[in-house]
Design a protein around this motif. Structure first.
Motif, PDB file in Angstrom:
ATOM      1  N   GLU A  90       0.630  10.533  18.571  1.00 38.75           N
ATOM      2  CA  GLU A  90      -0.810  10.737  18.615  1.00 38.75           C
ATOM      3  C   GLU A  90      -1.393   9.790  19.665  1.00 38.75           C
ATOM      4  O   GLU A  90      -0.915   8.682  19.827  1.00 38.75           O
ATOM      5  CB  GLU A  90      -1.359  10.392  17.231  1.00 38.75           C
ATOM      6  CG  GLU A  90      -2.818  10.592  17.048  1.00 38.75           C
ATOM      7  CD  GLU A  90      -3.243  10.216  15.620  1.00 38.75           C
ATOM      8  OE1 GLU A  90      -4.243  10.759  15.177  1.00 38.75           O
ATOM      9  OE2 GLU A  90      -2.560   9.390  14.991  1.00 38.75           O
ATOM     10  N   GLY A 138      -6.742  16.051   6.054  1.00 36.13           N
ATOM     11  CA  GLY A 138      -7.809  15.282   6.696  1.00 36.13           C
ATOM     12  C   GLY A 138      -7.338  13.933   7.199  1.00 36.13           C
ATOM     13  O   GLY A 138      -6.158  13.572   7.096  1.00 36.13           O
ATOM     14  N   ASN A 139      -8.331  13.224   7.726  1.00 38.93           N
ATOM     15  CA  ASN A 139      -8.125  11.872   8.216  1.00 38.93           C
ATOM     16  C   ASN A 139      -7.516  10.978   7.143  1.00 38.93           C
ATOM     17  O   ASN A 139      -8.040  10.897   6.040  1.00 38.93           O
ATOM     18  CB  ASN A 139      -9.512  11.329   8.564  1.00 38.93           C
ATOM     19  CG  ASN A 139      -9.489  10.498   9.793  1.00 38.93           C
ATOM     20  OD1 ASN A 139      -8.496   9.805  10.039  1.00 38.93           O
ATOM     21  ND2 ASN A 139     -10.544  10.556  10.557  1.00 38.93           N
ATOM     22  N   GLY A 140      -6.405  10.341   7.446  1.00 38.64           N
ATOM     23  CA  GLY A 140      -5.838   9.384   6.497  1.00 38.64           C
ATOM     24  C   GLY A 140      -5.019   9.998   5.380  1.00 38.64           C
ATOM     25  O   GLY A 140      -4.587   9.308   4.455  1.00 38.64           O
ATOM     26  N   ALA A 141      -4.765  11.300   5.438  1.00 36.89           N
ATOM     27  CA  ALA A 141      -4.000  11.967   4.377  1.00 36.89           C
ATOM     28  C   ALA A 141      -2.536  11.539   4.359  1.00 36.89           C
ATOM     29  O   ALA A 141      -1.865  11.595   3.331  1.00 36.89           O
ATOM     30  CB  ALA A 141      -4.093  13.481   4.532  1.00 36.89           C
ATOM     31  N   GLY A 142      -2.037  11.127   5.539  1.00 40.15           N
ATOM     32  CA  GLY A 142      -0.642  10.673   5.612  1.00 40.15           C
ATOM     33  C   GLY A 142       0.220  11.467   6.582  1.00 40.15           C
ATOM     34  O   GLY A 142       1.450  11.350   6.559  1.00 40.15           O
ATOM     35  N   LYS A 143      -0.402  12.244   7.443  1.00 34.61           N
ATOM     36  CA  LYS A 143       0.353  13.098   8.378  1.00 34.61           C
ATOM     37  C   LYS A 143       1.165  12.249   9.362  1.00 34.61           C
ATOM     38  O   LYS A 143       2.370  12.450   9.525  1.00 34.61           O
ATOM     39  CB  LYS A 143      -0.602  14.024   9.144  1.00 34.61           C
ATOM     40  CG  LYS A 143      -1.464  14.904   8.241  1.00 34.61           C
ATOM     41  CD  LYS A 143      -2.382  15.822   9.027  1.00 34.61           C
ATOM     42  CE  LYS A 143      -3.419  15.100   9.886  1.00 34.61           C
ATOM     43  NZ  LYS A 143      -4.384  14.281   9.102  1.00 34.61           N
ATOM     44  N   THR A 144       0.475  11.322  10.014  1.00 36.22           N
ATOM     45  CA  THR A 144       1.151  10.457  10.983  1.00 36.22           C
ATOM     46  C   THR A 144       2.259   9.658  10.306  1.00 36.22           C
ATOM     47  O   THR A 144       3.362   9.512  10.842  1.00 36.22           O
ATOM     48  CB  THR A 144       0.137   9.492  11.641  1.00 36.22           C
ATOM     49  OG1 THR A 144      -0.821  10.271  12.346  1.00 36.22           O
ATOM     50  CG2 THR A 144       0.813   8.536  12.607  1.00 36.22           C
ATOM     51  N   THR A 145       1.978   9.170   9.125  1.00 34.37           N
ATOM     52  CA  THR A 145       2.966   8.384   8.382  1.00 34.37           C
ATOM     53  C   THR A 145       4.218   9.219   8.097  1.00 34.37           C
ATOM     54  O   THR A 145       5.341   8.715   8.225  1.00 34.37           O
ATOM     55  CB  THR A 145       2.351   7.861   7.060  1.00 34.37           C
ATOM     56  OG1 THR A 145       1.219   7.052   7.391  1.00 34.37           O
ATOM     57  CG2 THR A 145       3.355   7.055   6.261  1.00 34.37           C
ATOM     58  N   GLN A 148      -5.221  18.086  12.255  1.00 36.85           N
ATOM     59  CA  GLN A 148      -6.453  18.180  11.469  1.00 36.85           C
ATOM     60  C   GLN A 148      -7.156  19.491  11.763  1.00 36.85           C
ATOM     61  O   GLN A 148      -7.982  19.952  10.975  1.00 36.85           O
ATOM     62  CB  GLN A 148      -7.386  17.028  11.836  1.00 36.85           C
ATOM     63  CG  GLN A 148      -6.994  15.724  11.202  1.00 36.85           C
ATOM     64  CD  GLN A 148      -8.137  14.724  11.258  1.00 36.85           C
ATOM     65  OE1 GLN A 148      -9.252  15.005  10.832  1.00 36.85           O
ATOM     66  NE2 GLN A 148      -7.845  13.549  11.770  1.00 36.85           N
ATOM     67  N   VAL A 169       1.368   4.826   0.525  1.00 37.75           N
ATOM     68  CA  VAL A 169       0.632   5.827   1.307  1.00 37.75           C
ATOM     69  C   VAL A 169       1.198   7.231   1.128  1.00 37.75           C
ATOM     70  O   VAL A 169       0.459   8.194   0.998  1.00 37.75           O
ATOM     71  CB  VAL A 169       0.603   5.419   2.791  1.00 37.75           C
ATOM     72  CG1 VAL A 169       0.113   6.557   3.646  1.00 37.75           C
ATOM     73  CG2 VAL A 169      -0.296   4.206   2.979  1.00 37.75           C
ATOM     74  N   GLU A 207       4.889  -0.648  12.305  1.00 38.25           N
ATOM     75  CA  GLU A 207       3.604  -0.598  11.596  1.00 38.25           C
ATOM     76  C   GLU A 207       3.686  -1.329  10.255  1.00 38.25           C
ATOM     77  O   GLU A 207       2.819  -1.177   9.410  1.00 38.25           O
ATOM     78  CB  GLU A 207       3.225   0.873  11.336  1.00 38.25           C
ATOM     79  CG  GLU A 207       3.146   1.735  12.566  1.00 38.25           C
ATOM     80  CD  GLU A 207       1.946   1.393  13.434  1.00 38.25           C
ATOM     81  OE1 GLU A 207       0.857   1.169  12.874  1.00 38.25           O
ATOM     82  OE2 GLU A 207       2.120   1.323  14.660  1.00 38.25           O
ATOM     83  N   ILE A 226       0.829  -1.198   0.000  1.00 37.43           N
ATOM     84  CA  ILE A 226       0.000   0.000   0.000  1.00 37.43           C
ATOM     85  C   ILE A 226       0.865   1.250   0.000  1.00 37.43           C
ATOM     86  O   ILE A 226       1.523   1.573   0.989  1.00 37.43           O
ATOM     87  CB  ILE A 226      -0.939   0.034   1.227  1.00 37.43           C
ATOM     88  CG1 ILE A 226      -1.630  -1.313   1.410  1.00 37.43           C
ATOM     89  CG2 ILE A 226      -1.957   1.158   1.076  1.00 37.43           C
ATOM     90  CD1 ILE A 226      -2.167  -1.536   2.809  1.00 37.43           C
TER      91      ILE A 226
HETATM   92  P1  ATP Z   1      -5.018  10.379  10.970  1.00 39.53           P
HETATM   93  O1  ATP Z   1      -5.295  11.752  11.429  1.00 39.53           O
HETATM   94  O2  ATP Z   1      -6.226   9.538  10.846  1.00 39.53           O
HETATM   95  O3  ATP Z   1      -3.904   9.711  11.709  1.00 39.53           O
HETATM   96  P2  ATP Z   1      -3.147  10.791   8.920  1.00 39.53           P
HETATM   97  O4  ATP Z   1      -3.184  11.916   7.960  1.00 39.53           O
HETATM   98  O5  ATP Z   1      -2.192  10.878  10.038  1.00 39.53           O
HETATM   99  O6  ATP Z   1      -4.568  10.559   9.467  1.00 39.53           O
HETATM  100  P3  ATP Z   1      -1.996   8.246   8.359  1.00 39.53           P
HETATM  101  O7  ATP Z   1      -2.306   7.727   9.720  1.00 39.53           O
HETATM  102  O8  ATP Z   1      -0.609   8.589   8.052  1.00 39.53           O
HETATM  103  O9  ATP Z   1      -2.899   9.511   8.057  1.00 39.53           O
HETATM  104  O10 ATP Z   1      -2.535   7.206   7.310  1.00 39.53           O
HETATM  105  C1  ATP Z   1      -2.377   7.363   5.920  1.00 39.53           C
HETATM  106  C2  ATP Z   1      -2.938   6.150   5.220  1.00 39.53           C
HETATM  107  O11 ATP Z   1      -2.138   5.020   5.556  1.00 39.53           O
HETATM  108  C3  ATP Z   1      -4.354   5.802   5.596  1.00 39.53           C
HETATM  109  O12 ATP Z   1      -5.018   5.395   4.423  1.00 39.53           O
HETATM  110  C4  ATP Z   1      -4.205   4.649   6.546  1.00 39.53           C
HETATM  111  O13 ATP Z   1      -5.306   3.796   6.470  1.00 39.53           O
HETATM  112  C5  ATP Z   1      -2.957   3.964   6.038  1.00 39.53           C
HETATM  113  N1  ATP Z   1      -2.217   3.287   7.122  1.00 39.53           N
HETATM  114  C6  ATP Z   1      -1.783   3.856   8.268  1.00 39.53           C
HETATM  115  N2  ATP Z   1      -1.120   2.971   9.032  1.00 39.53           N
HETATM  116  C7  ATP Z   1      -1.134   1.797   8.358  1.00 39.53           C
HETATM  117  C8  ATP Z   1      -0.608   0.489   8.594  1.00 39.53           C
HETATM  118  N3  ATP Z   1       0.076   0.203   9.700  1.00 39.53           N
HETATM  119  N4  ATP Z   1      -0.818  -0.462   7.659  1.00 39.53           N
HETATM  120  C9  ATP Z   1      -1.495  -0.182   6.529  1.00 39.53           C
HETATM  121  N5  ATP Z   1      -2.008   1.021   6.236  1.00 39.53           N
HETATM  122  C10 ATP Z   1      -1.837   2.005   7.132  1.00 39.53           C
END
Ligand code: ATP
Length: 248
Positions: free
Chosen positions: A94, A41-48, A205, A22, A60, A20
């Motif tokens: 987080e 937004g949610n899931g945009a990839g900030k945490t990643t 967010q 990301v 992870e 995947i």
């Molecule tokens: P949030 O505010 O929800 O944390 P975010 O912007 O920080 O959102 P991420 O947590 O970085 O987003 O997630 C980005 C994408 O990666 C999302 O589609 C999420 O589902 C996917 N993702 C996150 N962690 C994993 C993982 N361990 N395995 C597979 N996919 C993941």
């Protein structure tokens, strides 16, 4: 890279579970003494993105597969999280991650584990953390589990400060907190930035709040930076207003 750049993320891709994709080529820079907001937004990839920088992706099942990350000109992709802490970079995760069964002070002290400069210096930092977070001083003997969400967020930031960092990656400090507490936390972040010269990269967010305190912002959408600019310009941008402000 120029000497006043603390963090330079250049075209990184991140893949989870080998399949995947990301992050699809994220680039950003954080200057010395700045507060830079990573929005989206949610899931945009900030945490990643933050986890890629602090090398916390492995747990992870994620990996940086392309691009480079430099801390003050040094490539850091292969460094362990504790080696990064030694170089002054630390992440506040987080969801806060306080040790529920430890007191606030015990939690704070866990943040000093990498330090080699002795008890007196650590005590001095503890006093400083209490000066910035008077609430933590009041609650120092309370078990973290019995403190409020705001106090736990403060504890998580305070614990990071115990390592004496020069750069802090702060993941969604506003999450789950009442607006007034969010403001209190951001005011302290601003203070730490101004008085202690701590540089911040802040994932949020809550666009509104983040742009009030940051100097510069990047907006992530589905793993790509779609816009960046000075915080004031972003706050006045029509697209940002339409899609992000008033949402957070
Ligand atoms: P949030 O505010 O929800 O944390 P975010 O912007 O920080 O959102 P991420 O947590 O970085 O987003 O997630 C980005 C994408 O990666 C999302 O589609 C999420 O589902 C996917 N993702 C996150 N962690 C994993 C993982 N361990 N395995 C597979 N996919 C993941």
């Amino acid at each position: 890279s120029s000497p006043n750049i603390v963090l330079n993320v250049n075209g990184i891709e991140v893949i989870y579970n080998h399949v995947i994709l990301v992050l699809k080529g994220v680039s950003l820079v954080v200057p010395e003494g700045g507060i830079v907001a990573l929005l989206g937004g949610n899931g945009a990839g900030k945490t990643t993105t933050l986890r890629a920088v602090s090398n916390l992706l492995a747990g992870e099942r994620g990996a940086v597969t392309k691009g480079t990350i430099e801390l003050r000109g040094e490539r850091i992709e292969a460094l362990t999280p504790s080696a990064l802490v030694q170089r002054g970079l630390i992440q506040v995760m987080e969801g806060r991650h306080c040790f529920a069964h430890l007191t606030i002070e015990e939690n704070l002290m866990t943040g000093a584990y990498t330090r080699k400069d002795g008890k007196a210096a650590v005590q001095q930092t503890l006093d400083k953390v209490y000066a910035y977070f008077p609430r933590l001083k009041t609650r120092r003997t309370s078990q973290a589990a019995y403190t409020s969400g705001g106090e736990q967020q403060m504890c998580a930031i305070g614990r990071a400060l115990m390592a004496n960092p020069t750069m802090v990656l702060l993941d969604e400090p506003s999450m789950g907190l009442a607006p007034q507490i969010v403001e209190e936390v951001f005011e302290i972040v601003k203070d730490l930035n101004t008085k202690e010269k701590v540089t911040f990269l802040l994932a949020e967010q809550n666009t509104n709040m983040a742009l009030r305190y940051a100097d510069y912002g990047y907006i992530l959408e589905s793993g790509r930076i779609v816009m960046d600019g000075k915080a004031g310009d972003l706050a006045n941008n029509e697209d940002v207003k339409e899609f992000y402000l008033g949402v957070g």
